[in-house]
Write a protein that holds these residues in place. Structure first.
Motif, PDB file in Angstrom:
ATOM      1  N   ASN A   1       0.947  -1.217   0.330  1.00 34.95           N
ATOM      2  CA  ASN A   1       0.000  -0.068   0.062  1.00 34.95           C
ATOM      3  C   ASN A   1       0.910   1.206   0.009  1.00 34.95           C
ATOM      4  O   ASN A   1       0.361   2.259   0.308  1.00 34.95           O
ATOM      5  N   THR A   2       1.884   1.213  -0.465  1.00 37.17           N
ATOM      6  CA  THR A   2       2.740   2.422  -0.503  1.00 37.17           C
ATOM      7  C   THR A   2       2.268   3.123  -1.735  1.00 37.17           C
ATOM      8  O   THR A   2       1.671   2.762  -2.367  1.00 37.17           O
ATOM      9  N   ILE A   3       2.633   4.374  -1.572  1.00 37.20           N
ATOM     10  CA  ILE A   3       2.250   5.629  -2.728  1.00 37.20           C
ATOM     11  C   ILE A   3       2.910   5.297  -3.832  1.00 37.20           C
ATOM     12  O   ILE A   3       4.185   4.941  -3.655  1.00 37.20           O
ATOM     13  N   SER A   4       2.388   5.561  -5.048  1.00 34.94           N
ATOM     14  CA  SER A   4       3.017   5.284  -6.320  1.00 34.94           C
ATOM     15  C   SER A   4       3.696   6.726  -6.715  1.00 34.94           C
ATOM     16  O   SER A   4       3.226   7.716  -6.124  1.00 34.94           O
ATOM     17  N   ALA A   5       4.637   6.426  -7.316  1.00 36.07           N
ATOM     18  CA  ALA A   5       5.405   7.648  -8.110  1.00 36.07           C
ATOM     19  C   ALA A   5       4.555   8.799  -8.585  1.00 36.07           C
ATOM     20  O   ALA A   5       3.698   8.423  -9.298  1.00 36.07           O
ATOM     21  N   GLY A   6       4.596   9.905  -8.168  1.00 38.22           N
ATOM     22  CA  GLY A   6       3.997  11.178  -8.930  1.00 38.22           C
ATOM     23  C   GLY A   6       2.721  11.364  -8.299  1.00 38.22           C
ATOM     24  O   GLY A   6       1.801  12.142  -8.579  1.00 38.22           O
ATOM     25  N   GLN A   7       2.162  10.643  -7.174  1.00 34.29           N
ATOM     26  CA  GLN A   7       0.996  10.394  -6.608  1.00 34.29           C
ATOM     27  C   GLN A   7       1.222  11.354  -5.408  1.00 34.29           C
ATOM     28  O   GLN A   7       2.019  11.311  -4.367  1.00 34.29           O
ATOM     29  N   LEU A   8       0.153  12.442  -5.200  1.00 31.05           N
ATOM     30  CA  LEU A   8       0.222  13.389  -4.072  1.00 31.05           C
ATOM     31  C   LEU A   8      -0.145  12.611  -2.638  1.00 31.05           C
ATOM     32  O   LEU A   8      -1.071  11.856  -2.490  1.00 31.05           O
TER      33      LEU A   8
ATOM     34  N   LYS B   1       3.438   4.150   9.275  1.00 32.83           N
ATOM     35  CA  LYS B   1       2.836   3.724   8.188  1.00 32.83           C
ATOM     36  C   LYS B   1       3.682   3.908   6.857  1.00 32.83           C
ATOM     37  O   LYS B   1       4.049   5.258   6.538  1.00 32.83           O
ATOM     38  N   LEU B   2       4.128   2.868   6.268  1.00 31.49           N
ATOM     39  CA  LEU B   2       5.164   3.060   5.174  1.00 31.49           C
ATOM     40  C   LEU B   2       4.507   3.862   4.001  1.00 31.49           C
ATOM     41  O   LEU B   2       3.316   3.294   3.487  1.00 31.49           O
ATOM     42  N   LEU B   3       5.022   5.045   3.481  1.00 35.11           N
ATOM     43  CA  LEU B   3       4.376   5.550   2.469  1.00 35.11           C
ATOM     44  C   LEU B   3       5.109   5.555   1.287  1.00 35.11           C
ATOM     45  O   LEU B   3       4.426   5.440   0.161  1.00 35.11           O
ATOM     46  N   VAL B   4       6.652   5.442   1.387  1.00 35.90           N
ATOM     47  CA  VAL B   4       7.352   5.200   0.081  1.00 35.90           C
ATOM     48  C   VAL B   4       8.489   4.182   0.496  1.00 35.90           C
ATOM     49  O   VAL B   4       9.092   4.162   1.385  1.00 35.90           O
ATOM     50  N   GLN B   5       8.672   3.467  -0.352  1.00 32.06           N
ATOM     51  CA  GLN B   5       9.724   2.265  -0.413  1.00 32.06           C
ATOM     52  C   GLN B   5      10.268   2.156  -1.739  1.00 32.06           C
ATOM     53  O   GLN B   5       9.833   1.798  -2.821  1.00 32.06           O
TER      54      GLN B   5
END
Length: 105
Positions: free
Chosen positions: A3-10, A25-29
């Motif tokens: 459920n990490t955020i995709s590249a370019g996603q706000l 909460k892991l946001l970016v990996q």
């Protein structure tokens, strides 16, 4: 499922829906780094611990007493700390707070 955020996603760092506990909460990996959001209710303390790699810690909202390297800093929105690997640190939320932790992999 990732459920990490995709590249370019706000990313709205203030949207803490479902983040009732202080578990990050892991946001970016990515290969070189992880970015985590930590939601801390007032009075919540995280005892002394360390990270294996470099980290930065940023205060997004609230107020946190952060102890590392023999000094306690009061972190408020817009402040950031850098810690080298294996540096012991602890924190206590003075107010409901949101912290952003970036850790090297």
């Amino acid at each position: 499922m990732n459920n990490t955020i995709s590249a370019g996603q706000l990313i709205d760092l203030h949207d803490v829906t479902g983040d009732g506990q202080p578990k990050p909460k892991l946001l970016v990996q990515t290969g070189p780094m992880n970015v985590m959001r930590l939601v801390l209710p007032a009075g919540k303390a995280i005892p002394e611990h360390k990270a294996a790699k470099d980290i930065t810690v940023q205060c997004v909202s609230g107020k946190v007493e952060f102890t590392a390297m023999g000094t306690t800093h009061t972190m408020t929105p817009g402040t950031m700390l850098f810690l080298p690997p294996e540096e012991l640190h602890s924190l206590t939320a003075i107010e409901d707070s949101i912290m952003l932790v970036t850790k090297a992999n």
